[in-house]
Write a protein that holds these residues in place. Structure first.
Motif, PDB file in Angstrom:
ATOM      1  N   VAL A  10      -8.645  -1.845  -0.347  1.00 55.69           N
ATOM      2  CA  VAL A  10      -8.729  -2.896  -1.351  1.00 55.69           C
ATOM      3  C   VAL A  10      -7.744  -4.011  -1.027  1.00 55.69           C
ATOM      4  O   VAL A  10      -6.752  -3.797  -0.328  1.00 55.69           O
ATOM      5  CB  VAL A  10      -8.460  -2.360  -2.780  1.00 55.69           C
ATOM      6  CG1 VAL A  10      -9.528  -1.362  -3.178  1.00 55.69           C
ATOM      7  CG2 VAL A  10      -7.082  -1.743  -2.905  1.00 55.69           C
ATOM      8  N   GLU A  11      -8.053  -5.196  -1.542  1.00 57.26           N
ATOM      9  CA  GLU A  11      -7.175  -6.353  -1.375  1.00 57.26           C
ATOM     10  C   GLU A  11      -6.775  -6.837  -2.757  1.00 57.26           C
ATOM     11  O   GLU A  11      -7.588  -6.849  -3.682  1.00 57.26           O
ATOM     12  CB  GLU A  11      -7.905  -7.467  -0.627  1.00 57.26           C
ATOM     13  CG  GLU A  11      -7.043  -8.692  -0.392  1.00 57.26           C
ATOM     14  CD  GLU A  11      -7.773  -9.741   0.414  1.00 57.26           C
ATOM     15  OE1 GLU A  11      -7.310 -10.078   1.510  1.00 57.26           O
ATOM     16  OE2 GLU A  11      -8.827 -10.218  -0.074  1.00 57.26           O
ATOM     17  N   PHE A  12      -5.537  -7.256  -2.900  1.00 59.37           N
ATOM     18  CA  PHE A  12      -5.017  -7.701  -4.190  1.00 59.37           C
ATOM     19  C   PHE A  12      -3.870  -8.665  -3.969  1.00 59.37           C
ATOM     20  O   PHE A  12      -3.325  -8.769  -2.861  1.00 59.37           O
ATOM     21  CB  PHE A  12      -4.551  -6.496  -5.025  1.00 59.37           C
ATOM     22  CG  PHE A  12      -3.436  -5.711  -4.384  1.00 59.37           C
ATOM     23  CD1 PHE A  12      -2.134  -5.891  -4.794  1.00 59.37           C
ATOM     24  CD2 PHE A  12      -3.692  -4.814  -3.369  1.00 59.37           C
ATOM     25  CE1 PHE A  12      -1.097  -5.188  -4.208  1.00 59.37           C
ATOM     26  CE2 PHE A  12      -2.670  -4.109  -2.773  1.00 59.37           C
ATOM     27  CZ  PHE A  12      -1.371  -4.297  -3.189  1.00 59.37           C
ATOM     28  N   GLN A  17      -3.084  -5.607   1.202  1.00 63.36           N
ATOM     29  CA  GLN A  17      -4.150  -4.629   1.343  1.00 63.36           C
ATOM     30  C   GLN A  17      -3.581  -3.223   1.346  1.00 63.36           C
ATOM     31  O   GLN A  17      -2.431  -3.009   1.731  1.00 63.36           O
ATOM     32  CB  GLN A  17      -4.911  -4.844   2.650  1.00 63.36           C
ATOM     33  CG  GLN A  17      -5.624  -6.160   2.725  1.00 63.36           C
ATOM     34  CD  GLN A  17      -6.346  -6.338   4.045  1.00 63.36           C
ATOM     35  OE1 GLN A  17      -6.393  -5.434   4.872  1.00 63.36           O
ATOM     36  NE2 GLN A  17      -6.902  -7.505   4.238  1.00 63.36           N
ATOM     37  N   GLY A  18      -4.392  -2.266   0.925  1.00 64.88           N
ATOM     38  CA  GLY A  18      -3.970  -0.880   0.942  1.00 64.88           C
ATOM     39  C   GLY A  18      -5.145   0.063   0.818  1.00 64.88           C
ATOM     40  O   GLY A  18      -6.260  -0.351   0.514  1.00 64.88           O
ATOM     41  N   ILE A  19      -4.863   1.339   1.048  1.00 61.11           N
ATOM     42  CA  ILE A  19      -5.881   2.382   0.964  1.00 61.11           C
ATOM     43  C   ILE A  19      -5.710   3.110  -0.361  1.00 61.11           C
ATOM     44  O   ILE A  19      -4.602   3.543  -0.697  1.00 61.11           O
ATOM     45  CB  ILE A  19      -5.748   3.374   2.129  1.00 61.11           C
ATOM     46  CG1 ILE A  19      -5.956   2.640   3.455  1.00 61.11           C
ATOM     47  CG2 ILE A  19      -6.746   4.517   1.983  1.00 61.11           C
ATOM     48  CD1 ILE A  19      -5.722   3.495   4.671  1.00 61.11           C
ATOM     49  N   VAL A  30      -2.380   2.825  -4.617  1.00 64.26           N
ATOM     50  CA  VAL A  30      -2.717   2.328  -3.286  1.00 64.26           C
ATOM     51  C   VAL A  30      -1.542   2.537  -2.333  1.00 64.26           C
ATOM     52  O   VAL A  30      -0.393   2.267  -2.685  1.00 64.26           O
ATOM     53  CB  VAL A  30      -3.059   0.826  -3.372  1.00 64.26           C
ATOM     54  CG1 VAL A  30      -3.333   0.246  -2.009  1.00 64.26           C
ATOM     55  CG2 VAL A  30      -4.262   0.609  -4.269  1.00 64.26           C
ATOM     56  N   ASN A  31      -1.837   3.010  -1.117  1.00 65.33           N
ATOM     57  CA  ASN A  31      -0.847   3.160  -0.066  1.00 65.33           C
ATOM     58  C   ASN A  31      -0.834   1.872   0.753  1.00 65.33           C
ATOM     59  O   ASN A  31      -1.839   1.502   1.365  1.00 65.33           O
ATOM     60  CB  ASN A  31      -1.193   4.357   0.814  1.00 65.33           C
ATOM     61  CG  ASN A  31      -0.147   4.625   1.862  1.00 65.33           C
ATOM     62  OD1 ASN A  31       0.538   3.732   2.339  1.00 65.33           O
ATOM     63  ND2 ASN A  31      -0.020   5.891   2.226  1.00 65.33           N
ATOM     64  N   LEU A  32       0.307   1.184   0.774  1.00 64.36           N
ATOM     65  CA  LEU A  32       0.404  -0.118   1.435  1.00 64.36           C
ATOM     66  C   LEU A  32       0.766  -0.027   2.916  1.00 64.36           C
ATOM     67  O   LEU A  32       0.731  -1.037   3.616  1.00 64.36           O
ATOM     68  CB  LEU A  32       1.457  -0.975   0.717  1.00 64.36           C
ATOM     69  CG  LEU A  32       1.185  -1.224  -0.760  1.00 64.36           C
ATOM     70  CD1 LEU A  32       2.359  -1.970  -1.377  1.00 64.36           C
ATOM     71  CD2 LEU A  32      -0.101  -1.993  -0.951  1.00 64.36           C
ATOM     72  N   GLU A  42       9.161  -5.409   3.150  1.00 61.96           N
ATOM     73  CA  GLU A  42      10.196  -4.740   2.356  1.00 61.96           C
ATOM     74  C   GLU A  42       9.693  -4.383   0.955  1.00 61.96           C
ATOM     75  O   GLU A  42      10.257  -4.768  -0.057  1.00 61.96           O
ATOM     76  CB  GLU A  42      11.456  -5.605   2.280  1.00 61.96           C
ATOM     77  CG  GLU A  42      12.069  -5.851   3.643  1.00 61.96           C
ATOM     78  CD  GLU A  42      13.326  -6.694   3.576  1.00 61.96           C
ATOM     79  OE1 GLU A  42      13.767  -7.045   2.475  1.00 61.96           O
ATOM     80  OE2 GLU A  42      13.859  -6.991   4.646  1.00 61.96           O
ATOM     81  N   MET A  43       8.600  -3.639   0.927  1.00 64.35           N
ATOM     82  CA  MET A  43       7.986  -3.198  -0.328  1.00 64.35           C
ATOM     83  C   MET A  43       7.979  -1.673  -0.370  1.00 64.35           C
ATOM     84  O   MET A  43       8.186  -1.024   0.633  1.00 64.35           O
ATOM     85  CB  MET A  43       6.541  -3.701  -0.420  1.00 64.35           C
ATOM     86  CG  MET A  43       6.396  -5.196  -0.421  1.00 64.35           C
ATOM     87  SD  MET A  43       4.656  -5.692  -0.432  1.00 64.35           S
ATOM     88  CE  MET A  43       4.137  -5.086  -2.009  1.00 64.35           C
ATOM     89  N   GLU A  44       7.713  -1.138  -1.562  1.00 63.33           N
ATOM     90  CA  GLU A  44       7.514   0.303  -1.700  1.00 63.33           C
ATOM     91  C   GLU A  44       6.238   0.695  -0.945  1.00 63.33           C
ATOM     92  O   GLU A  44       5.350  -0.128  -0.742  1.00 63.33           O
ATOM     93  CB  GLU A  44       7.374   0.673  -3.177  1.00 63.33           C
ATOM     94  CG  GLU A  44       8.612   0.416  -3.994  1.00 63.33           C
ATOM     95  CD  GLU A  44       9.743   1.364  -3.665  1.00 63.33           C
ATOM     96  OE1 GLU A  44       9.471   2.532  -3.323  1.00 63.33           O
ATOM     97  OE2 GLU A  44      10.904   0.935  -3.734  1.00 63.33           O
ATOM     98  N   GLU A  45       6.124   1.969  -0.581  1.00 60.53           N
ATOM     99  CA  GLU A  45       4.945   2.437   0.151  1.00 60.53           C
ATOM    100  C   GLU A  45       3.688   2.434  -0.697  1.00 60.53           C
ATOM    101  O   GLU A  45       2.594   2.238  -0.186  1.00 60.53           O
ATOM    102  CB  GLU A  45       5.166   3.854   0.680  1.00 60.53           C
ATOM    103  CG  GLU A  45       6.117   3.917   1.836  1.00 60.53           C
ATOM    104  CD  GLU A  45       6.214   5.331   2.402  1.00 60.53           C
ATOM    105  OE1 GLU A  45       5.374   6.192   2.062  1.00 60.53           O
ATOM    106  OE2 GLU A  45       7.132   5.559   3.188  1.00 60.53           O
ATOM    107  N   LYS A  46       3.844   2.682  -2.001  1.00 62.53           N
ATOM    108  CA  LYS A  46       2.680   2.777  -2.882  1.00 62.53           C
ATOM    109  C   LYS A  46       2.869   1.881  -4.092  1.00 62.53           C
ATOM    110  O   LYS A  46       3.990   1.580  -4.487  1.00 62.53           O
ATOM    111  CB  LYS A  46       2.483   4.219  -3.345  1.00 62.53           C
ATOM    112  CG  LYS A  46       2.201   5.146  -2.173  1.00 62.53           C
ATOM    113  CD  LYS A  46       2.013   6.558  -2.607  1.00 62.53           C
ATOM    114  CE  LYS A  46       1.821   7.429  -1.374  1.00 62.53           C
ATOM    115  NZ  LYS A  46       1.719   8.822  -1.693  1.00 62.53           N
ATOM    116  N   THR A  47       1.731   1.471  -4.671  1.00 64.96           N
ATOM    117  CA  THR A  47       1.771   0.673  -5.888  1.00 64.96           C
ATOM    118  C   THR A  47       0.557   0.993  -6.743  1.00 64.96           C
ATOM    119  O   THR A  47      -0.416   1.569  -6.255  1.00 64.96           O
ATOM    120  CB  THR A  47       1.843  -0.833  -5.577  1.00 64.96           C
ATOM    121  OG1 THR A  47       2.147  -1.548  -6.764  1.00 64.96           O
ATOM    122  CG2 THR A  47       0.543  -1.348  -4.966  1.00 64.96           C
TER     123      THR A  47
END
Length: 62
Positions: A10-12, A17-19, A30-32, A42-47
């Motif tokens: 997905v894109e947001f 983008q993430g899975i 989502v896993n980034l 420099e973001m968290e792995e998931k959101t």
């Protein structure tokens, strides 16, 4: 509105983008780390993203 499924890309929010790893009632997790430039951001792995805030780029059905 089509709701993403586990494994969809997905894109947001301006091109991030993430899975999709988990689908909840009102959102997806989502896993980034899928993005090539993830380490630079420099973001968290998931959101968590509300279903109204993403678009599906690739689905399991493609």
């Amino acid at each position: 509105m089509k709701i993403a499924e586990v494994g969809n890309v997905v894109e947001f929010k301006d091109g991030l983008q993430g899975i999709v790893e988990k689908v909840n009632e009102n959102s997806v997790i989502v896993n980034l780390t899928f993005m090539e430039n993830f380490n630079e951001l420099e973001m968290e792995e998931k959101t968590v993203i509300n279903h109204k805030r993403y678009k599906i780029l690739y689905s399991n059905e493609d």
